[in-house]
Motif scaffolding. Structure first.
Motif, PDB file in Angstrom:
ATOM      1  N   LEU A 184       0.822  -1.204   0.000  1.00 14.65           N
ATOM      2  CA  LEU A 184       0.000   0.000   0.000  1.00 14.65           C
ATOM      3  C   LEU A 184       0.863   1.265   0.000  1.00 14.65           C
ATOM      4  CD1 LEU A 184      -2.897  -0.963   2.456  1.00 14.65           C
ATOM      5  CD2 LEU A 184      -2.932  -0.863  -0.040  1.00 14.65           C
ATOM      6  N   TRP A 229      -5.793   5.497   1.003  1.00 13.11           N
ATOM      7  CA  TRP A 229      -6.444   5.615  -0.303  1.00 13.11           C
ATOM      8  C   TRP A 229      -6.607   7.071  -0.702  1.00 13.11           C
ATOM      9  CZ3 TRP A 229      -5.884   1.343  -2.639  1.00 13.11           C
ATOM     10  CH2 TRP A 229      -5.955   0.138  -1.939  1.00 13.11           C
ATOM     11  N   ALA A 240       3.531   4.857  -6.755  1.00 10.87           N
ATOM     12  CA  ALA A 240       3.042   4.508  -8.089  1.00 10.87           C
ATOM     13  C   ALA A 240       2.005   5.511  -8.578  1.00 10.87           C
ATOM     14  CB  ALA A 240       2.452   3.106  -8.075  1.00 10.87           C
ATOM     15  N   SER A 241       1.215   6.049  -7.657  1.00  9.62           N
ATOM     16  CA  SER A 241       0.179   7.009  -8.034  1.00  9.62           C
ATOM     17  C   SER A 241       0.776   8.315  -8.542  1.00  9.62           C
ATOM     18  CB  SER A 241      -0.727   7.295  -6.829  1.00  9.62           C
ATOM     19  OG  SER A 241      -1.407   6.119  -6.424  1.00  9.62           O
ATOM     20  N   LEU A 287       2.013   1.914  -3.405  1.00 13.34           N
ATOM     21  CA  LEU A 287       0.963   2.414  -4.280  1.00 13.34           C
ATOM     22  C   LEU A 287       0.922   3.946  -4.301  1.00 13.34           C
ATOM     23  CD1 LEU A 287      -2.084   0.038  -3.644  1.00 13.34           C
ATOM     24  CD2 LEU A 287      -0.678   0.230  -5.703  1.00 13.34           C
ATOM     25  N   CYS A 297      -3.376   8.165  -2.175  1.00  9.20           N
ATOM     26  CA  CYS A 297      -3.229   7.705  -3.558  1.00  9.20           C
ATOM     27  C   CYS A 297      -4.024   8.593  -4.515  1.00  9.20           C
ATOM     28  CB  CYS A 297      -3.682   6.254  -3.680  1.00  9.20           C
ATOM     29  SG  CYS A 297      -2.612   5.052  -2.857  1.00  9.20           S
TER      30      CYS A 297
END
Length: 411
Positions: free
Chosen positions: A56, A114, A62-63, A59, A117
Motif C-alpha cells: 500500500l 487511499w 506509483a500514483s 501504491l 493515492c
C-alpha cells in the motif's frame, strides 16, 4: 561552434532579465518546487503511519508516476491548444485548493492511505498539463538565444529549492503539526499561480486548429514530429534509455551506500548532498558549456563521462569514490537536462512544443518505474553494486542513440 555564435549565446545569457516575465516564472518555479519537496518528504512519512503494508505504501509512489503514462500525451496536446499562461495559473490554483483540502483532512485525522493515492494521482494528472505548458511558454518569454540560460536558471533554482530549502524544513513543520507541510504546499501553489497570472507574454502566435482537428490527431502529430526529426528522435530515445538506468540507480542507492559500502545513514546523506551540489554547480555553467561545445557534443560527452562515473561507483568500494561519482553524475546530469530541453524547444515545430515535450516526458516518466523494478531485481541477483554497473552500461549505450543526431552536423 563559431566564435560568433558563442558570443551571441554569451551576450544573450548576460542580458537575460530577472524582472518581468522570466523573473516571475522563476519565482513560481522555485515556489512550486519548494512545495513539492515538502510534500514529497512528508507524504511517505504519513503513509507509513496510516498502514504497515509495503504494498500500500508503494501504491502512493506509483500514483505519482502513473498519470504520466495515462495522461502525459494528452496533457501535451491540451497545452498546445490553450493559452499556456492561463493553463498554468489555473492548474496551480486548482492544485493549491486540492492541497488545502488535504491539509484539512490530515488536520482532522480523517486522511487514509487511499486518499493519499487519490491526491497523488490528481496532482500528477494536473502536472502533465502544467509542465508541458511551462515548456511551451518559455520560448515566448525569452529570446531564442537565451533559452539555454533560462532553462539552466530555472532548473538550478528548482534544485536548490528541492534539496536545500524544502526537504530540510519538513521536520520543523512536522514538529508544528502533521498537516503543516501540506498547508505550506497549498500556499506555494497559490502564490505560484498568482505570479504566473501576471507574466507578460505577446499575443498568441499559435495557428487556429484546422477544421476537424481532434485531440487524437494532435497527439499523433506530436509523435510524428519527434519521430521524423532525427535529432529529436535521438535525444528522446537516449532520454528514455538513461531514465531506465537512473531509475535502477536511485531505487537501490540507499542499499548500495549503507549495505555494499557499509557507510550507514551518514554515508547516504553524504552522497545525496554531493549529488545536489553537483547538480547546482552544473546548472550554473550549463549554458556556457553548451554554447562552447555544442548541443550534440555535450549530450554525447555527458553520457560517456556519466557512464565512467557510475562505473567507478559500482567498482570502487570506498565512500569517497561514491561521493565524487555522484557529484560528477549530478553535474553532468544537470548540463544534460538543460541541453536536452533547450534543443527540444528550439527544434519543435511551431505550435507543437507542448506535444513534443509530452513525448519526452511520457517516455522518461513511463520507463523510470520499470528501471526501479529492474534495479531491485539486478541487486537481488548479482549484488547491491550491480544496479550502478547496469546504469553505467545504459548510459554508455546512449551514445549509440545519439549517433544519428551527430550525423546531422548539428552543433
Amino acid at each position: 561552434m563559431t566564435s560568433e555564435v558563442v558570443n551571441k549565446e554569451t551576450a544573450g545569457a548576460a542580458s537575460l532579465p530577472w524582472r518581468g516575465g522570466f523573473g516571475r516564472l522563476f519565482g513560481a518555479a522555485v515556489l512550486s518546487r519548494t512545495g513539492d519537496a515538502l510534500r514529497g518528504a512528508a507524504m511517505p512519512l504519513l503513509a507509513v503511519q496510516l498502514t504497515d503494508s509495503p504494498l500500500l505504501v508503494s501504491l502512493v509512489t506509483a500514483s505519482f508516476f502513473l498519470p504520466w503514462l495515462v495522461f502525459g500525451l494528452l496533457g501535451g496536446a491540451i497545452a498546445d491548444r490553450v493559452d499556456q499562461r492561463r493553463a498554468m495559473w489555473g492548474v496551480d490554483a486548482l492544485r493549491g485548493l486540492l492541497m488545502a483540502a488535504f491539509a484539512v483532512a490530515v488536520w482532522q485525522d480523517v486522511a487514509t492511505i487511499w486518499l493519499l493515492c487519490v491526491v497523488a494521482f490528481a496532482l500528477t494528472s494536473l502536472q502533465t498539463v502544467f509542465d508541458n505548458a511551462a515548456t511551451a511558454l518559455l520560448p515566448a518569454v525569452v529570446e531564442r538565444e537565451q533559452l539555454a540560460t533560462a532553462n539552466a536558471r530555472l532548473m538550478t533554482g528548482q534544485e536548490v529549492a528541492m534539496r536545500f530549502i524544502g526537504a530540510p524544513v519538513v521536520p520543523v513543520l512536522l514538529g508544528i503539526a502533521l498537516a503543516a507541510p501540506y498547508a505550506v504546499d497549498a500556499v506555494t501553489f497559490l502564490l505560484a499561480a498568482a505570479l504566473v497570472a501576471t507574466v507578460p507574454v505577446p499575443e498568441s502566435v499559435r495557428k487556429p486548429q484546422p477544421s476537424g482537428a481532434t485531440i487524437r490527431r494532435d497527439i499523433a502529430e506530436g509523435l510524428r514530429a519527434v519521430w521524423h526529426d532525427r535529432v529529436l528522435r535521438s535525444i528522446c530515445l537516449s532520454n528514455g534509455l538513461s531514465s531506465v538506468g537512473v531509475g535502477a540507480l536511485i531505487a537501490t542507492l540507499v542499499l548500495h551506500v549503507t549495505g555494499w559500502l557499509g557507510s550507514g545513514n551518514a554515508g547516504y546523506a553524504a552522497v545525496i548532498t554531493a549529488y545536489g551540489i553537483g547538480s547546482v554547480s552544473g546548472g550554473l555553467v550549463a549554458a556556457r558549456i553548451t554554447a562552447r561545445v555544442g548541443q550534440v557534443r555535450v549530450l554525447i560527452y555527458g553520457v560517456v563521462i556519466e557512464a565512467l562515473a557510475l562505473l567507478g561507483l559500482g567498482l570502487v568500494r570506498e565512500l569517497a569514490a561514491a561521493v565524487v561519482a555522484l557529484a560528477v553524475f549530478g553535474f553532468l546530469g544537470m548540463v544534460w537536462n538543460v541541453t536536452e530541453v533547450t534543443a527540444m524547444q528550439q527544434r519543435a515545430p511551431e505550435g507543437m512544443t507542448g506535444r513534443v515535450s509530452a513525448a519526452f516526458r511520457t517516455l522518461s516518466g513511463g520507463v523510470a518505474p520499470a528501471g526501479a523494478l529492474l534495479g531491485g531485481v539486478v541487486a537481488e541477483l548479482w549484488g547491491l553494486n550491480a544496479p550502478a554497473l547496469l546504469a553505467a552500461g545504459l548510459m554508455a549505450a546512449c551514445v549509440l542513440t545519439l549517433v544519428p543526431a551527430a550525423r546531422t552536423g548539428m552543433n
